[in-house]
Design a protein around this motif. Structure first.
Motif, PDB file in Angstrom:
ATOM      1  N   UNK A  33      -2.678   3.382  -3.786  1.00 53.89           N
ATOM      2  CA  UNK A  33      -2.206   2.401  -4.769  1.00 53.89           C
ATOM      3  C   UNK A  33      -1.997   1.082  -4.039  1.00 53.89           C
ATOM      4  N   UNK A  34      -2.678   0.056  -4.522  1.00 51.47           N
ATOM      5  CA  UNK A  34      -2.615  -1.268  -3.909  1.00 51.47           C
ATOM      6  C   UNK A  34      -2.003  -2.233  -4.920  1.00 51.47           C
ATOM      7  N   UNK A  66     -11.304   1.770   6.263  1.00 50.13           N
ATOM      8  CA  UNK A  66     -12.257   0.658   6.136  1.00 50.13           C
ATOM      9  C   UNK A  66     -12.628   0.418   4.679  1.00 50.13           C
ATOM     10  N   UNK A  67     -12.858   1.480   3.926  1.00 44.93           N
ATOM     11  CA  UNK A  67     -13.177   1.324   2.495  1.00 44.93           C
ATOM     12  C   UNK A  67     -12.015   0.693   1.732  1.00 44.93           C
ATOM     13  N   UNK A  68     -10.799   1.105   2.059  1.00 43.36           N
ATOM     14  CA  UNK A  68      -9.611   0.523   1.417  1.00 43.36           C
ATOM     15  C   UNK A  68      -9.474  -0.951   1.781  1.00 43.36           C
ATOM     16  N   UNK A  69      -9.699  -1.271   3.036  1.00 47.06           N
ATOM     17  CA  UNK A  69      -9.640  -2.657   3.513  1.00 47.06           C
ATOM     18  C   UNK A  69     -10.653  -3.511   2.737  1.00 47.06           C
ATOM     19  N   UNK A  70     -11.886  -3.019   2.652  1.00 52.37           N
ATOM     20  CA  UNK A  70     -12.932  -3.771   1.944  1.00 52.37           C
ATOM     21  C   UNK A  70     -12.584  -3.990   0.484  1.00 52.37           C
ATOM     22  N   UNK A  71     -11.991  -2.994  -0.159  1.00 52.31           N
ATOM     23  CA  UNK A  71     -11.642  -3.120  -1.586  1.00 52.31           C
ATOM     24  C   UNK A  71     -10.442  -4.058  -1.782  1.00 52.31           C
ATOM     25  N   UNK A  72      -9.497  -4.041  -0.857  1.00 52.38           N
ATOM     26  CA  UNK A  72      -8.244  -4.776  -1.052  1.00 52.38           C
ATOM     27  C   UNK A  72      -8.303  -6.240  -0.586  1.00 52.38           C
ATOM     28  N   UNK A  73      -8.869  -6.505   0.575  1.00 51.83           N
ATOM     29  CA  UNK A  73      -8.832  -7.883   1.090  1.00 51.83           C
ATOM     30  C   UNK A  73     -10.189  -8.506   1.347  1.00 51.83           C
ATOM     31  N   UNK A  74     -11.244  -7.698   1.319  1.00 45.67           N
ATOM     32  CA  UNK A  74     -12.575  -8.279   1.498  1.00 45.67           C
ATOM     33  C   UNK A  74     -13.284  -8.427   0.153  1.00 45.67           C
ATOM     34  N   UNK A  76       0.845  -1.191   0.000  1.00 46.90           N
ATOM     35  CA  UNK A  76       0.000   0.000   0.000  1.00 46.90           C
ATOM     36  C   UNK A  76       0.882   1.243   0.000  1.00 46.90           C
ATOM     37  N   UNK A  77       0.493   2.206  -0.819  1.00 52.70           N
ATOM     38  CA  UNK A  77       1.151   3.502  -0.823  1.00 52.70           C
ATOM     39  C   UNK A  77       0.164   4.532  -1.350  1.00 52.70           C
ATOM     40  N   UNK A 128      -5.634   1.494  -8.206  1.00 50.80           N
ATOM     41  CA  UNK A 128      -5.324   2.838  -7.731  1.00 50.80           C
ATOM     42  C   UNK A 128      -6.650   3.576  -7.696  1.00 50.80           C
ATOM     43  N   UNK A 129      -7.008   4.089  -6.524  1.00 53.72           N
ATOM     44  CA  UNK A 129      -8.328   4.689  -6.351  1.00 53.72           C
ATOM     45  C   UNK A 129      -8.257   5.787  -5.294  1.00 53.72           C
ATOM     46  N   UNK A 130      -9.092   6.801  -5.469  1.00 56.63           N
ATOM     47  CA  UNK A 130      -9.222   7.848  -4.470  1.00 56.63           C
ATOM     48  C   UNK A 130     -10.418   7.536  -3.577  1.00 56.63           C
TER      49      UNK A 130
END
Length: 178
Positions: A122-123, A168-176, A87-88, A134-136
């Motif tokens: 950026x994931x 939380x939104x990043x977590x949901x998009x990346x690993x959930x 993640x960055x 890559x998302x805002x």
């Protein structure tokens, strides 16, 4: 005696029937993650603050909260760099604006002020590049109009809601995978 044997046999049949469902191919946890078993580590580079008016502490605070959230909600090990999940990003927006207008004795003024924070993430998933993105992400918190934005900037707890929502939104998009 026969009745006891039948009960034991029935219990074993139920257990044997459920085993294939419990040992499925995908990975599931109670946090809703769906992480490939080959993924063991994650790394987080410091999220630099490129917003014009964000407080000095936001970069460090956001980055540490981000790491803590993933450590609490996954079994992944945090590594300094080159994790299986990487993640960055940057904090690109930190803005105050009126959220509700009120008219008091013929004077129009803000009834609520809204703090909006935007973070570009950026994931990289080194095990499955199809999941890279890559998302805002954006979130906000509302404050009484009589609260001075400077006091909010100087209060790390004031940004807790939008920061937590973005993480939380990043977590949901990346690993959930939501």
């Amino acid at each position: 005696m026969i009745w006891n044997n039948c009960k034991h046999l029935a219990a074993w049949l139920v257990v044997l029937t459920l085993v294939p469902f419990l040992a499925g191919c995908s990975v599931y946890s109670f946090t809703g993650t769906n992480i490939d078993p080959s993924v063991k580590t994650f790394s987080v580079q410091t999220f630099q603050n490129t917003a014009n008016n964000g407080p000095a502490y936001i970069s460090q605070r956001f980055t540490e909260d981000f790491k803590d959230f993933y450590q609490r909600n996954t079994t992944l090990k945090l590594v300094p760099r080159d994790g299986d999940l990487q993640f960055e990003g940057q904090i690109i927006g930190f803005d105050f604006a009126p959220a509700a207008i009120q008219n008091t004795n013929g004077v129009t003024q803000a009834g609520l002020n809204r703090l909006t924070i935007q973070v570009r993430v950026r994931f990289t998933n080194t095990k499955d590049p199809k999941q890279d993105f890559e998302q805002t992400f954006q979130s906000y918190a509302d404050f009484n109009a009589d609260q001075d934005p400077t006091s909010i900037n100087n209060n790390p707890n004031a940004i807790r809601v939008p920061v937590t929502n973005i993480i939380t939104d990043t977590f949901n998009k990346s690993v959930a995978n939501w």
